[in-house]
Write a protein that holds these residues in place. Structure first.
Motif, mmCIF file in Angstrom:
data_model
loop_
_atom_site.group_PDB
_atom_site.id
_atom_site.type_symbol
_atom_site.label_atom_id
_atom_site.label_comp_id
_atom_site.label_asym_id
_atom_site.label_seq_id
_atom_site.Cartn_x
_atom_site.Cartn_y
_atom_site.Cartn_z
ATOM 1 N N HIS A 1 22.019 -32.660 -20.164
ATOM 2 C CA HIS A 1 20.609 -32.328 -20.007
ATOM 3 C C HIS A 1 20.380 -30.820 -20.070
ATOM 4 O O HIS A 1 19.356 -30.367 -20.591
ATOM 5 N N ALA A 2 21.318 -30.053 -19.579
ATOM 6 C CA ALA A 2 21.209 -28.596 -19.684
ATOM 7 C C ALA A 2 21.299 -28.174 -21.146
ATOM 8 O O ALA A 2 20.531 -27.320 -21.605
ATOM 9 N N VAL B 1 24.329 -15.969 -24.090
ATOM 10 C CA VAL B 1 25.605 -16.023 -23.374
ATOM 11 C C VAL B 1 25.796 -17.388 -22.716
ATOM 12 O O VAL B 1 26.870 -17.990 -22.796
ATOM 13 N N VAL B 2 24.752 -17.905 -22.086
ATOM 14 C CA VAL B 2 24.862 -19.127 -21.296
ATOM 15 C C VAL B 2 24.898 -20.395 -22.161
ATOM 16 O O VAL B 2 25.666 -21.317 -21.882
ATOM 17 N N THR B 3 24.087 -20.440 -23.203
ATOM 18 C CA THR B 3 23.950 -21.669 -23.992
ATOM 19 C C THR B 3 25.252 -22.132 -24.647
ATOM 20 O O THR B 3 25.578 -23.318 -24.562
ATOM 21 N N PRO B 4 26.036 -21.241 -25.280
ATOM 22 C CA PRO B 4 27.303 -21.737 -25.836
ATOM 23 C C PRO B 4 28.265 -22.253 -24.758
ATOM 24 O O PRO B 4 28.993 -23.216 -24.995
ATOM 25 N N VAL B 5 28.230 -21.649 -23.588
ATOM 26 C CA VAL B 5 29.090 -22.122 -22.493
ATOM 27 C C VAL B 5 28.667 -23.519 -22.059
ATOM 28 O O VAL B 5 29.503 -24.422 -21.908
ATOM 29 N N ILE B 6 27.370 -23.710 -21.882
ATOM 30 C CA ILE B 6 26.864 -25.032 -21.491
ATOM 31 C C ILE B 6 27.176 -26.066 -22.573
ATOM 32 O O ILE B 6 27.596 -27.188 -22.268
ATOM 33 N N THR B 7 27.013 -25.691 -23.818
ATOM 34 C CA THR B 7 27.286 -26.614 -24.927
ATOM 35 C C THR B 7 28.768 -26.957 -24.985
ATOM 36 O O THR B 7 29.138 -28.113 -25.219
#
Length: 160
Positions: free
Chosen positions: A16-17, A51-57
């Protein structure tokens, strides 16, 4: 590590994130490039999302791999596992496109923010990079949709 969070499948919670952050990165990075007067307001958000989105993905794909292995061990039918494999492939593509989008967004930020000392580049470089961001954003939106759609189809099928 990615199998469960408080006894629930981690993948179900993390996706969901990714479904929220990938489109946000795509839209804000595109807006940052296309509307220069918005750059001072959007820069911080684009930097954080890049920075955050690739980590979450990445966490979503890794938790999905763990969940897929769990399901394979439970003896699920081959046709369901084939749907999950298709979903997994779209998830991998979403990760790579999101990573490319994040790198392009950070590069555009570095070139336009004035915070990084860089040689003065012709304006077409900024517009070329913006074009790359818009194209990658389109791919990111398509792949996050396809990933979610195939994931939902593997769980819910035609019951909706």
């Amino acid at each position: 590590m990615f199998k469960e969070i408080n006894g629930l499948p981690g993948h179900i919670l993390v996706i969901h994130a990714a479904v929220v952050f990938v489109p946000l990165l795509a839209l804000l990075a595109s807006a940052y490039g296309l509307v220069p007067r918005w750059r001072p307001r959007l820069g911080w958000a684009v930097a954080i999302l890049a920075v955050v989105t690739p980590v979450i993905t990445w966490v979503a794909t890794e938790s999905g791999e763990a969940f897929e292995e769990f399901l394979k061990g439970k003896g699920y039918p081959p046709e369901l596992l084939a749907k999950i494999e298709e979903h997994s492939g779209y998830g991998d593509r979403t990760l790579w496109v999101t990573l490319g989008l994040a790198v392009a967004a950070l590069l555009l930020l570095a070139l336009t923010s004035g915070r990084v000392r860089a040689p003065r580049l012709p304006s077409w470089v900024t517009w070329l990079l913006t074009g790359v961001i818009v194209v990658l954003s389109g791919f990111a939106l398509v792949y996050v949709y396809l990933t979610g759609d195939t994931g939902a189809a593997s769980v819910w099928g035609n019951t909706l």
